[in-house]
Design a protein around this motif. Structure first.
Motif, PDB file in Angstrom:
ATOM      1  N   UNK A  27      30.875  41.894  60.104  1.00 33.56           N
ATOM      2  CA  UNK A  27      30.284  42.892  59.242  1.00 33.56           C
ATOM      3  C   UNK A  27      30.004  42.449  57.785  1.00 33.56           C
ATOM      4  N   UNK A  28      28.456  42.807  57.400  1.00 28.01           N
ATOM      5  CA  UNK A  28      28.118  42.373  55.993  1.00 28.01           C
ATOM      6  C   UNK A  28      29.086  43.051  55.113  1.00 28.01           C
ATOM      7  N   UNK A  29      29.317  42.210  53.870  1.00 24.29           N
ATOM      8  CA  UNK A  29      30.252  42.590  53.094  1.00 24.29           C
ATOM      9  C   UNK A  29      29.578  42.843  51.616  1.00 24.29           C
ATOM     10  N   UNK A  30      29.852  44.047  51.354  1.00 24.92           N
ATOM     11  CA  UNK A  30      29.064  44.579  49.948  1.00 24.92           C
ATOM     12  C   UNK A  30      30.209  44.538  48.814  1.00 24.92           C
ATOM     13  N   UNK A  31      30.126  43.517  47.940  1.00 25.88           N
ATOM     14  CA  UNK A  31      31.034  43.440  46.851  1.00 25.88           C
ATOM     15  C   UNK A  31      30.659  44.293  45.653  1.00 25.88           C
ATOM     16  N   UNK A  32      31.425  45.204  45.455  1.00 23.68           N
ATOM     17  CA  UNK A  32      30.953  46.202  44.062  1.00 23.68           C
ATOM     18  C   UNK A  32      31.795  46.005  42.964  1.00 23.68           C
ATOM     19  N   UNK A  33      31.554  46.381  41.882  1.00 27.69           N
ATOM     20  CA  UNK A  33      32.268  46.292  40.816  1.00 27.69           C
ATOM     21  C   UNK A  33      31.726  46.067  39.455  1.00 27.69           C
TER      22      UNK A  33
ATOM     23  N   UNK B 223      26.578  50.442  56.716  1.00 29.06           N
ATOM     24  CA  UNK B 223      26.332  49.020  57.708  1.00 29.06           C
ATOM     25  C   UNK B 223      27.437  47.922  57.088  1.00 29.06           C
ATOM     26  N   UNK B 224      28.106  48.183  55.897  1.00 25.89           N
ATOM     27  CA  UNK B 224      28.776  47.212  55.295  1.00 25.89           C
ATOM     28  C   UNK B 224      30.065  47.557  55.119  1.00 25.89           C
ATOM     29  N   UNK B 225      31.281  46.514  54.953  1.00 31.05           N
ATOM     30  CA  UNK B 225      32.412  46.566  54.421  1.00 31.05           C
ATOM     31  C   UNK B 225      32.255  46.696  52.669  1.00 31.05           C
ATOM     32  N   UNK B 226      32.623  47.853  52.094  1.00 33.98           N
ATOM     33  CA  UNK B 226      32.554  47.904  50.710  1.00 33.98           C
ATOM     34  C   UNK B 226      33.985  47.562  50.119  1.00 33.98           C
ATOM     35  N   UNK B 227      33.790  46.453  49.362  1.00 33.46           N
ATOM     36  CA  UNK B 227      34.954  46.207  48.523  1.00 33.46           C
ATOM     37  C   UNK B 227      34.680  46.111  47.197  1.00 33.46           C
ATOM     38  N   UNK B 228      35.453  46.848  46.545  1.00 29.54           N
ATOM     39  CA  UNK B 228      35.273  47.001  44.743  1.00 29.54           C
ATOM     40  C   UNK B 228      36.511  45.823  44.370  1.00 29.54           C
ATOM     41  N   UNK B 229      35.632  45.035  43.632  1.00 28.80           N
ATOM     42  CA  UNK B 229      36.431  43.985  42.801  1.00 28.80           C
ATOM     43  C   UNK B 229      36.780  44.292  41.417  1.00 28.80           C
ATOM     44  N   UNK B 230      37.954  44.675  41.156  1.00 29.51           N
ATOM     45  CA  UNK B 230      38.278  45.154  39.443  1.00 29.51           C
ATOM     46  C   UNK B 230      38.283  43.883  38.771  1.00 29.51           C
ATOM     47  N   UNK B 231      38.370  43.914  37.586  1.00 23.48           N
ATOM     48  CA  UNK B 231      38.763  42.972  36.597  1.00 23.48           C
ATOM     49  C   UNK B 231      40.091  42.399  36.644  1.00 23.48           C
ATOM     50  N   UNK B 232      40.669  41.407  36.414  1.00 23.32           N
ATOM     51  CA  UNK B 232      42.033  41.111  36.536  1.00 23.32           C
ATOM     52  C   UNK B 232      42.760  41.744  35.063  1.00 23.32           C
ATOM     53  N   UNK B 233      43.927  42.089  35.178  1.00 24.74           N
ATOM     54  CA  UNK B 233      44.797  42.421  34.299  1.00 24.74           C
ATOM     55  C   UNK B 233      45.070  41.578  33.223  1.00 24.74           C
ATOM     56  N   UNK B 234      45.490  41.356  32.134  1.00 24.96           N
ATOM     57  CA  UNK B 234      45.873  40.237  31.167  1.00 24.96           C
ATOM     58  C   UNK B 234      47.027  39.348  31.748  1.00 24.96           C
ATOM     59  N   UNK B 235      47.920  40.031  32.369  1.00 26.26           N
ATOM     60  CA  UNK B 235      49.154  39.556  32.991  1.00 26.26           C
ATOM     61  C   UNK B 235      48.806  38.693  34.197  1.00 26.26           C
ATOM     62  N   UNK B 236      47.853  39.145  34.939  1.00 24.43           N
ATOM     63  CA  UNK B 236      47.395  38.461  36.028  1.00 24.43           C
ATOM     64  C   UNK B 236      46.778  37.136  35.871  1.00 24.43           C
ATOM     65  N   UNK B 237      45.959  37.226  34.763  1.00 22.17           N
ATOM     66  CA  UNK B 237      45.074  36.203  34.192  1.00 22.17           C
ATOM     67  C   UNK B 237      45.844  35.282  33.591  1.00 22.17           C
ATOM     68  N   UNK B 238      46.963  35.561  32.808  1.00 23.99           N
ATOM     69  CA  UNK B 238      47.743  34.840  31.837  1.00 23.99           C
ATOM     70  C   UNK B 238      48.398  33.478  32.618  1.00 23.99           C
ATOM     71  N   UNK B 239      48.771  33.676  34.007  1.00 19.85           N
ATOM     72  CA  UNK B 239      49.184  31.982  34.252  1.00 19.85           C
ATOM     73  C   UNK B 239      48.181  31.068  34.436  1.00 19.85           C
ATOM     74  N   UNK B 240      46.643  31.741  34.952  1.00 17.52           N
ATOM     75  CA  UNK B 240      45.639  30.609  34.964  1.00 17.52           C
ATOM     76  C   UNK B 240      45.191  30.184  33.570  1.00 17.52           C
ATOM     77  N   UNK B 241      45.310  30.878  32.200  1.00 20.24           N
ATOM     78  CA  UNK B 241      45.112  30.684  31.107  1.00 20.24           C
ATOM     79  C   UNK B 241      46.074  29.692  30.577  1.00 20.24           C
ATOM     80  N   UNK B 242      47.339  29.790  31.030  1.00 22.71           N
ATOM     81  CA  UNK B 242      48.296  28.776  30.283  1.00 22.71           C
ATOM     82  C   UNK B 242      48.022  27.557  31.130  1.00 22.71           C
TER      83      UNK B 242
END
Length: 216
Positions: A40-46, A153-172
């Motif tokens: 099914x088409x994927x509609x990425x919103x956010x 016709x689409x699966x609608x998926x809302x993609x929110x920004x990551x919280x600082x704690x979620x992004x922190x390991x990647x930053x480090x």
């Protein structure tokens, strides 16, 4: 000496295992598509800077098990009927026999669909008649402005920004790979400042670049 770096370009996720999912729902839907069993088409919103376009590239690569090219258009590109036909008009039989480079499917990405397209009705027909070898992604910052029939016709998926704690390991990890020893508390405080101004993953990378430039 300051270090000049484009961390978003250098360290952005290269596969779904590296992608920073903002929540379990996004992860579950994305992994469902990555299995190759959902067509099914994927509609990425956010909002801006949450990785919607990146996901639309990483999902097909996960399905195919290798890096592939996804055909991309902006919604403005497809406002004319002939452009839309050029993008999508080929027979299902041809698609089955001649998928590019032995791919399981053909992949399409329509970016920045933030208002109703003039060719919406034609696009709905195209999505209804897509073969089992096609998967379409649409990205938007204004999902409620899109035609309701297209949304249905689409699966609608809302993609929110990551919280600082979620992004922190990647930053480090970025600092670690650049061989910079830095206080995790300082990095988290910087990410929180970005989040409080305007949640946007791209702004996290910009803040990291700024830290590098300010290093003694």
């Amino acid at each position: 000496m300051p270090i000049y770096i484009n961390s978003q370009y250098k360290y952005r996720p290269q596969n779904l295992a590296e992608f920073i999912f903002p929540n379990d729902k996004v992860r579950d839907v994305v992994m469902g598509y990555a299995s190759g069993n959902i067509r099914r088409p994927l509609l990425l919103s956010g909002p801006n800077g949450t990785g919607k376009s990146l996901l639309s590239q990483l999902i097909p690569c996960a399905i195919e098990g290798r890096n592939i090219e996804v055909k991309k258009w902006t919604a403005d590109d497809l406002q004319k009927s002939e452009k839309l036909s050029q993008a999508f008009d080929y027979s299902a039989h041809f698609s089955r026999l001649f998928a590019p480079d032995g791919q399981r499917m053909r992949y399409h990405l329509i970016e920045e669909m933030n208002s109703k397209m003039r060719q919406t009705d034609k696009l709905k027909v195209i999505l209804d008649t897509e073969s089992e070898h096609d998967l379409t992604f649409i990205t938007t910052n204004a999902v409620n402005n899109i035609d309701i029939g297209l949304r249905s016709r689409c699966e609608i998926l809302t993609v929110e920004p990551c919280t600082p704690k979620l992004f922190l390991p990647h930053a480090m990890k970025i600092f670690e790979k650049e061989k910079i020893d830095i206080d995790e508390t300082l990095v988290l405080r910087t990410l929180r400042s970005v989040y409080n101004r305007r949640p946007d993953n791209r702004k996290y990378y910009e803040a990291i670049d700024t830290i590098f430039r300010k290093l003694p």
